[in-house]
Design a protein around this motif. Sequence first.
Motif, PDB file in Angstrom:
ATOM      1  N   THR A   1      26.463 -31.895  27.472  1.00 21.47           N
ATOM      2  CA  THR A   1      25.924 -30.586  27.708  1.00 21.47           C
ATOM      3  C   THR A   1      26.280 -30.118  29.023  1.00 21.47           C
ATOM      4  OG1 THR A   1      23.949 -30.936  26.252  1.00 21.47           O
ATOM      5  CG2 THR A   1      23.522 -29.275  28.028  1.00 21.47           C
TER       6      THR A   1
ATOM      7  N   ARG B   1      25.618 -23.340  19.742  1.00 21.64           N
ATOM      8  CA  ARG B   1      25.713 -24.393  20.604  1.00 21.64           C
ATOM      9  C   ARG B   1      25.591 -23.689  22.109  1.00 21.64           C
ATOM     10  NH1 ARG B   1      29.900 -26.682  21.480  1.00 21.64           N
ATOM     11  NH2 ARG B   1      31.348 -25.402  20.424  1.00 21.64           N
TER      12      ARG B   1
ATOM     13  N   ARG C   1      26.032 -26.879  24.481  1.00 20.94           N
ATOM     14  CA  ARG C   1      25.546 -28.118  24.022  1.00 20.94           C
ATOM     15  C   ARG C   1      26.519 -28.918  23.149  1.00 20.94           C
ATOM     16  NH1 ARG C   1      21.221 -24.927  23.713  1.00 20.94           N
ATOM     17  NH2 ARG C   1      21.690 -24.338  21.185  1.00 20.94           N
ATOM     18  N   ASP C   2      26.545 -30.058  22.948  1.00 18.25           N
ATOM     19  CA  ASP C   2      27.533 -31.012  22.145  1.00 18.25           C
ATOM     20  C   ASP C   2      28.885 -30.278  22.517  1.00 18.25           C
ATOM     21  OD1 ASP C   2      27.957 -31.319  18.508  1.00 18.25           O
ATOM     22  OD2 ASP C   2      28.434 -32.623  20.242  1.00 18.25           O
TER      23      ASP C   2
END
Lengths: 111, 117
Positions: free
Chosen positions: A18, A59, A76-77
């Motif tokens: 992240t 995301r 994120r991710d």
Amino acid sequence: RKEVEQDPGPFNVPEGATVAFNCTYSNSASQSFFWYRQDCRKEPKLLMSVYSSGNEDGRFTAQLNRASQYISLLIRDSKLSDSATYLCVVNPRYNFNKFYFGSGTKLNVKP
Amino acid sequence: GAGVSQSPSNKVTEKGKDVELRCDPISGHTALYWYRQSLGQGLEFLIYFQGNSAPDKSGLPSDRFSAERTGGSVSTLTIQRTQQEDSAVYLCASSLGAGLTGANVLTFGAGSRLTVL
């Protein structure tokens, strides 16, 4: 002082991490805010607009803090394909003609 | 058209020559912008057109640079007597129209890469 300031990076992160970028703007009368993505040797493309209440697109999450005059982008991710330069863009209320671009934050996502 | 179209995509010229760069905005977009991006640098605003209003030329770096927009659609950016420091990518963008809620999102063309030898 620049209208829009960003940390140029680069941010080097592993896949799945992240990562967050901030962008500060100098004019409190700014109205509209955007994040654009620019791949190497390509044109900027709109990633997302930033709304006062904050907004999420998969995301990606964008936040606006008017009191402190900054916007943020959270990814994120992280994927390898997220590697790009992320441009913060501000449009002031007093002059709809103008779009002030930050110089961009470079993100490198590593395997 | 479906997107912002720019031509030529690449232009190599000799110092002192004039060049013309063309931009065809998205159909129905009344606002048109020209920006310049030098290698590794941010976007530099050059000029803005909105409908039939007088253009905002405040970003043009010198009087060698000029632009026009005919019929409220296609725009041409002209650089006279090119210099090596003019080498950059020239990006055109359009939007539905400034001042309209939700309408001031910029869509960029792929750019014209200018190299001045």
